[in-house]
Design a protein around this motif. Structure first.
Motif, PDB file in Angstrom:
ATOM      1  N   LYS A  36      -6.818 -17.103  -4.420  1.00  5.76           N
ATOM      2  CA  LYS A  36      -7.471 -16.694  -3.175  1.00  5.76           C
ATOM      3  C   LYS A  36      -7.187 -17.682  -2.048  1.00  5.76           C
ATOM      4  CE  LYS A  36     -11.292 -14.095  -5.258  1.00  5.76           C
ATOM      5  NZ  LYS A  36     -12.770 -14.034  -5.433  1.00  5.76           N
ATOM      6  N   ASP A  37      -7.235 -18.972  -2.377  1.00  5.21           N
ATOM      7  CA  ASP A  37      -6.936 -19.985  -1.361  1.00  5.21           C
ATOM      8  C   ASP A  37      -5.491 -19.872  -0.887  1.00  5.21           C
ATOM      9  OD1 ASP A  37      -9.511 -20.884  -1.610  1.00  5.21           O
ATOM     10  OD2 ASP A  37      -9.005 -22.514  -3.003  1.00  5.21           O
ATOM     11  N   LEU A  38      -4.573 -19.636  -1.831  1.00  3.05           N
ATOM     12  CA  LEU A  38      -3.167 -19.482  -1.459  1.00  3.05           C
ATOM     13  C   LEU A  38      -2.970 -18.260  -0.575  1.00  3.05           C
ATOM     14  CD1 LEU A  38      -0.180 -20.246  -1.689  1.00  3.05           C
ATOM     15  CD2 LEU A  38      -0.091 -18.906  -3.818  1.00  3.05           C
ATOM     16  N   ARG A  39      -3.652 -17.185  -0.905  1.00  4.95           N
ATOM     17  CA  ARG A  39      -3.533 -15.963  -0.104  1.00  4.95           C
ATOM     18  C   ARG A  39      -4.061 -16.198   1.311  1.00  4.95           C
ATOM     19  NH1 ARG A  39      -6.713 -11.423   1.030  1.00  4.95           N
ATOM     20  NH2 ARG A  39      -5.523  -9.479   1.230  1.00  4.95           N
ATOM     21  N   LEU A  40      -5.194 -16.890   1.416  1.00  6.07           N
ATOM     22  CA  LEU A  40      -5.741 -17.185   2.739  1.00  6.07           C
ATOM     23  C   LEU A  40      -4.792 -18.080   3.527  1.00  6.07           C
ATOM     24  CD1 LEU A  40      -8.051 -17.038   4.782  1.00  6.07           C
ATOM     25  CD2 LEU A  40      -9.114 -18.985   3.616  1.00  6.07           C
ATOM     26  N   TRP A  41      -4.202 -19.079   2.864  1.00  6.73           N
ATOM     27  CA  TRP A  41      -3.264 -19.972   3.544  1.00  6.73           C
ATOM     28  C   TRP A  41      -2.042 -19.210   4.049  1.00  6.73           C
ATOM     29  CZ3 TRP A  41       1.802 -21.498   2.761  1.00  6.73           C
ATOM     30  CH2 TRP A  41       2.231 -22.622   3.470  1.00  6.73           C
ATOM     31  N   LEU A  42      -1.539 -18.299   3.234  1.00  2.00           N
ATOM     32  CA  LEU A  42      -0.381 -17.505   3.646  1.00  2.00           C
ATOM     33  C   LEU A  42      -0.719 -16.608   4.830  1.00  2.00           C
ATOM     34  CD1 LEU A  42       1.096 -16.500   0.159  1.00  2.00           C
ATOM     35  CD2 LEU A  42       2.076 -18.112   1.798  1.00  2.00           C
ATOM     36  N   GLN A  57     -28.107 -23.341  -4.343  1.00  2.00           N
ATOM     37  CA  GLN A  57     -27.300 -22.800  -5.432  1.00  2.00           C
ATOM     38  C   GLN A  57     -26.162 -21.942  -4.892  1.00  2.00           C
ATOM     39  OE1 GLN A  57     -30.022 -20.726  -7.968  1.00  2.00           O
ATOM     40  NE2 GLN A  57     -31.068 -22.597  -8.670  1.00  2.00           N
ATOM     41  N   ARG A  58     -26.423 -21.223  -3.791  1.00  2.00           N
ATOM     42  CA  ARG A  58     -25.397 -20.341  -3.250  1.00  2.00           C
ATOM     43  C   ARG A  58     -24.260 -21.120  -2.613  1.00  2.00           C
ATOM     44  NH1 ARG A  58     -24.050 -17.929   1.459  1.00  2.00           N
ATOM     45  NH2 ARG A  58     -25.649 -19.099   2.571  1.00  2.00           N
ATOM     46  N   THR A  59     -24.593 -22.237  -1.985  1.00  2.00           N
ATOM     47  CA  THR A  59     -23.576 -22.992  -1.251  1.00  2.00           C
ATOM     48  C   THR A  59     -22.921 -24.079  -2.084  1.00  2.00           C
ATOM     49  OG1 THR A  59     -25.310 -24.470  -0.418  1.00  2.00           O
ATOM     50  CG2 THR A  59     -24.723 -22.566   0.951  1.00  2.00           C
ATOM     51  N   GLN A  60     -23.287 -24.191  -3.356  1.00  2.00           N
ATOM     52  CA  GLN A  60     -22.647 -25.196  -4.199  1.00  2.00           C
ATOM     53  C   GLN A  60     -21.161 -24.904  -4.323  1.00  2.00           C
ATOM     54  OE1 GLN A  60     -24.763 -25.237  -7.882  1.00  2.00           O
ATOM     55  NE2 GLN A  60     -26.170 -26.860  -7.252  1.00  2.00           N
ATOM     56  N   SER A  61     -20.364 -25.950  -4.395  1.00  2.00           N
ATOM     57  CA  SER A  61     -18.911 -25.797  -4.517  1.00  2.00           C
ATOM     58  C   SER A  61     -18.580 -25.143  -5.843  1.00  2.00           C
ATOM     59  CB  SER A  61     -18.235 -27.166  -4.415  1.00  2.00           C
ATOM     60  OG  SER A  61     -16.846 -27.032  -4.592  1.00  2.00           O
ATOM     61  N   PRO A  62     -17.902 -24.004  -5.851  1.00  2.00           N
ATOM     62  CA  PRO A  62     -17.600 -23.322  -7.106  1.00  2.00           C
ATOM     63  C   PRO A  62     -16.548 -24.080  -7.907  1.00  2.00           C
ATOM     64  CG  PRO A  62     -16.514 -22.237  -5.273  1.00  2.00           C
ATOM     65  CD  PRO A  62     -17.381 -23.289  -4.684  1.00  2.00           C
ATOM     66  N   ARG A  63     -16.521 -23.776  -9.172  1.00  2.00           N
ATOM     67  CA  ARG A  63     -15.557 -24.405 -10.056  1.00  2.00           C
ATOM     68  C   ARG A  63     -14.158 -23.871  -9.753  1.00  2.00           C
ATOM     69  NH1 ARG A  63     -15.574 -23.570 -16.610  1.00  2.00           N
ATOM     70  NH2 ARG A  63     -14.048 -25.204 -17.147  1.00  2.00           N
ATOM     71  N   THR A  64     -13.188 -24.777  -9.700  1.00  2.00           N
ATOM     72  CA  THR A  64     -11.816 -24.382  -9.401  1.00  2.00           C
ATOM     73  C   THR A  64     -11.220 -23.618 -10.566  1.00  2.00           C
ATOM     74  OG1 THR A  64     -11.533 -26.324  -7.995  1.00  2.00           O
ATOM     75  CG2 THR A  64      -9.550 -25.200  -8.742  1.00  2.00           C
ATOM     76  N   THR A  65     -10.723 -22.431 -10.303  1.00  2.00           N
ATOM     77  CA  THR A  65     -10.092 -21.599 -11.318  1.00  2.00           C
ATOM     78  C   THR A  65      -8.772 -21.068 -10.789  1.00  2.00           C
ATOM     79  OG1 THR A  65     -11.208 -19.590 -10.550  1.00  2.00           O
ATOM     80  CG2 THR A  65     -12.341 -20.904 -12.234  1.00  2.00           C
ATOM     81  N   LEU A  66      -8.045 -20.404 -11.672  1.00  2.00           N
ATOM     82  CA  LEU A  66      -6.779 -19.810 -11.247  1.00  2.00           C
ATOM     83  C   LEU A  66      -7.007 -18.738 -10.189  1.00  2.00           C
ATOM     84  CD1 LEU A  66      -3.723 -19.740 -11.716  1.00  2.00           C
ATOM     85  CD2 LEU A  66      -4.102 -18.014 -13.486  1.00  2.00           C
TER      86      LEU A  66
END
Length: 735
Positions: free
Chosen positions: A502-508, A488-497
């Motif tokens: 967060k992904d954009l911030r990490l990429w930057l 349950q912990r490692t399940q892929s979370p639902r994509t949200t804004l």
């Protein structure tokens, strides 16, 4: 009509009737409370009902802004009341009750009386980007290591080298980068030394000298920008008047610190024993890359083998030097002519540095992303090991408990009576009674059914088949449950804004590590705080309080002369730094007070002498810079930053300790600075009237009413003629 216009509109004229109005009184109260909030920040708990929280959360989750959240019985939000929200809420409150309006907001943001908050903030943020970019290149930590190596094991010599290094560096880049990078360096140096029992000598000396040296250049501190703008001081003239008092303060303060304040072998030993890094020295890793150091940020290698981006360090230093030279040249060339904002130079300089950081990050993106990926994998591995260790410990604990509480066989009960069998075990001591667990009795906080189950386990009663599972079966069941929780912990979370952000911030951060590190460390809180304080001070002006303060200051100066002006302003500015919204709020308030003090003399036809006026102005410059190391962390933004950095390094400095250590330091610093400034003023200034009586015109700039004509004819008619000119200018402002 002209006389009515003066009484109704000229807020620079003291008016005891105006301050009796309830909005004026409330304005002063709000200003005081806003400064109390800055001095003692806190949080306000806001309780949100569970139904309202679920309604809002589900609505945001349905449109994929936030991920779904588990139901909660209640939610408590902690609203911060600090240097950002306190003055801002005060402004909004005064606006709501009609105490301030569009004029105060416009003058508090765009500027009034040559104080332009927008210009000051753009200039300071631009220079801050260049300075922090130099710090992000690793130059400051690299140079600090070289100073440490030059100092060697001689404690007093190292103390002097670091003291001189912080002083010189602050004079060039300002105090914020020095505190941002130098404080962690000192914290680690103190930790790895074997015979420095307490680091207050090194840390407090660095903080004091960083704020002393920031008084030399206008660009080193936003307080200097406020002062230079308010009194139309050329940057080169400001430095010429301040450099001698500041340098002599630094020279005299050092032996005072070494031999009086910190005269102890446990603080500054004559010989320092510092642990040297003996491990393998690989290629230094850029600490700005996310997850670059998964194990520890301040390990031995990061200090004794620091990262240095030589190209960025050289380029940033050249950009900073070119920007400062261009600003000084522009400021000197445009003196007395049309005002050109200095951020016209600083902002392009910051833009050039930003483009350099972005370009370098894009060129090195493959390498930085690979370093970040390996760091993430290392962190995940460490987390997995830690989780397995914790699960193993829990399993062993369960095994031990079940081994003691295993179901009793008939053989084990053969020598016991039924009464002995059903008798619960006696607790060994009082601590065991309060311990929550199935083997040592029950806790009053447990549910009654849990209590019954605990009693049954303790006496060996087996009420159901589930409790009769063998030990291997129970372990398998625990492992299945652990695997289910991990799944349950490692399940892929639902994509949200939020997840996309967060992904954009990490990429930057992975692609442009230096630029993002600089943007993250910029003093953004300074912008809303400064604008809010400008508006609050402007409210005090329009409500008649600043003219009253100026009249009180005028009474003091008339009785004490230039010596009293220097001593009084020195004491007043340092005290207000601690109780008037940091040294920035103090510089705003005192600049308006001195401007109004000059207006009072303008209106009564008795100009202030050159010596008295400029002694007051430059003493205020000393006070608002030196006042940062006085009684409270909130006396400056640098103090708050210094405290937070030390807290992140597990070094806690109490408010009382901060004040008691700084008391002798600020006393000797202000004494030396003021005494030297008296000599400077007596040499460079005379008792002639100020060169120009400056008034406010409708554009917010200064116009001159020359005192030369008044010197030729001191008749009442000439004084009235100049007063009428001033009255017309004031009337134009309101009309």
């Amino acid at each position: 009509m002209a006389g009515d216009a003066i009484n109704d509109t000229d807020t620079d004229i003291p008016n005891s009737e105006l301050i009796k109005e309830w909005r004026s009184i409330l304005t002063l109260v709000v200003f005081f409370l806003a400064n109390v909030v800055v001095l003692f920040p806190f949080h306000i708990p806001i309780y949100i009902p569970s139904w309202l929280y679920r309604l809002i959360r589900n609505a945001l989750a349905s449109v994929r802004i936030l991920p779904p959240d588990a139901p909660k019985s209640s939610v408590v939000l902690r609203f911060p009341m600090n240097m950002v929200t306190g003055p801002l809420i005060g402004d909004l409150f005064l606006l709501a009750i009609g105490a301030i309006g569009g004029r105060e907001i416009r003058e508090g943001t765009l500027g009034a009386n040559n104080i332009s908050p927008l210009d000051i903030m753009l200039f300071f943020i631009s220079l801050a980007y260049i300075a922090i970019s130099i710090d992000a290149s690793g130059l400051i930590r690299f140079l600090a290591l070289k100073v440490l190596q030059w100092g060697g094991e001689k404690g007093h010599r190292l103390f002097f080298y670091l003291y001189a290094f912080w002083f010189a560096l602050t004079s060039f880049v300002g105090n914020d980068p020095v505190i941002l990078s130098g404080t962690p360096f000192l914290a680690y140096m103190i930790r790895v030394s074997r015979n420095i029992e307490h680091g207050r000598a090194w840390l407090f000396s660095q903080f004091a000298v960083a704020n002393i040296a920031s008084a030399i250049l206008v660009s080193s501190n936003p307080t200097n920008l406020v002062l230079a703008g308010a009194f139309e001081i050329r940057f080169i003239d400001y430095t010429a008047n301040m450099i001698v008092p500041v340098i002599l303060t630094g020279l005299i303060l050092f032996p005072f610190l070494l031999h009086i304040v910190f005269n102890s072998e446990t603080l500054v030993p004559r010989s320092i024993q510092i642990h040297q890094f003996d491990g393998p020295r690989g290629k230094p890793v850029n600490p700005n890359i996310p997850n670059a150091r998964p194990a520890a940020e301040n390990d031995d290698e990061s200090v004794f083998n620091p990262f240095l981006d030589r190209k960025s360090a050289i380029f940033g230093s050249v950009v900073m030097a070119a920007t400062l030279i261009a600003v000084l040249s522009l400021n000197a060339a445009t003196a007395g002519s049309e005002h050109i904002p200095v951020y016209y130079i600083a902002l392009p300089g910051a833009g050039v540095m930003f483009l350099w950081d972005i370009s370098l990050g894009w060129i090195q993106r493959k390498e930085t992303r690979e370093i970040s990926r390996k760091g993430r994998e290392e962190i995940e591995r460490l987390r997995l090991e830690q989780s397995q260790t914790e699960e193993t410990g829990q399993t062993e604990e369960k095994v031990g408990q079940r081994g003691v509480q295993a179901p009793l066989s008939s053989d084990s009960l053969s020598g016991q009576t039924a009464e002995d069998t059903l008798k619960p075990p006696k607790p060994a001591d009082e601590d065991d009674i309060t311990t929550v667990g199935p083997s040592t009795g029950t806790s009053p906080m447990l549910d009654p059914r849990e209590k019954a189950k605990g009693v049954e386990d303790s006496v060996g009663v087996n009420p159901s088949a589930e409790s009769q599972l063998s030990l291997p079966q129970q372990q398998l069941q625990d492992q299945d449950q652990d695997r289910e929780r991990e799944k349950q912990r490692t399940q892929s979370p639902r994509t949200t804004l939020v997840s996309l952000a967060k992904d954009l911030r990490l990429w930057l951060h992975e692609t442009f590590p230096t630029a993002m590190a600089v943007l993250t460390n910029l003093p953004y809180a300074l912008v809303p705080f400064a604008f809010s304080m400008f508006v609050l001070v402007q409210a005090l002006v329009t409500k008649g309080w600043v003219p009253i303060f100026a009249q009180g200051w005028d009474v003091w100066v008339r009785k004490t002369g230039p010596i009293g002006a220097i001593s009084g302003m020195g004491l007043l500015s340092v005290i207000l730094c601690n109780f008037s919204g940091t040294n920035i709020g103090t510089s705003i308030l005192l600049s308006r007070v001195i401007q109004t003090w000059r207006t009072i003399h303008r209106l009564d036809g008795t100009p202030i002498t050159e010596r008295t006026f400029w002694a007051t102005v430059y003493t205020m410059a000393l006070g608002v810079n030196y006042g940062a190391f006085s009684a409270a962390f909130s006396a400056s933004l640098a103090g708050l930053l210094w405290r937070d950095i030390l807290a992140s390094k597990n070094i806690s400095v109490k408010r009382s300790h901060f004040a008691t250590v700084n008391l002798p330091i600020i006393a000797i610093s202000m004494t030396v600075g003021c005494v030297v400034l008296i000599g400077v003023m007596w040499i460079t200034r005379d008792e002639s009237p100020t060169s120009a009586i400056i008034t406010s015109d409708s554009c917010g700039q200064f116009s001159e009413c020359s005192t030369t004509t008044r010197a030729k004819d001191e008749t009442m008619g000439q004084t009235q003629r100049c007063l009428l000119t001033t009255t017309a200018a004031v009337s134009n402002v309101r009309n």
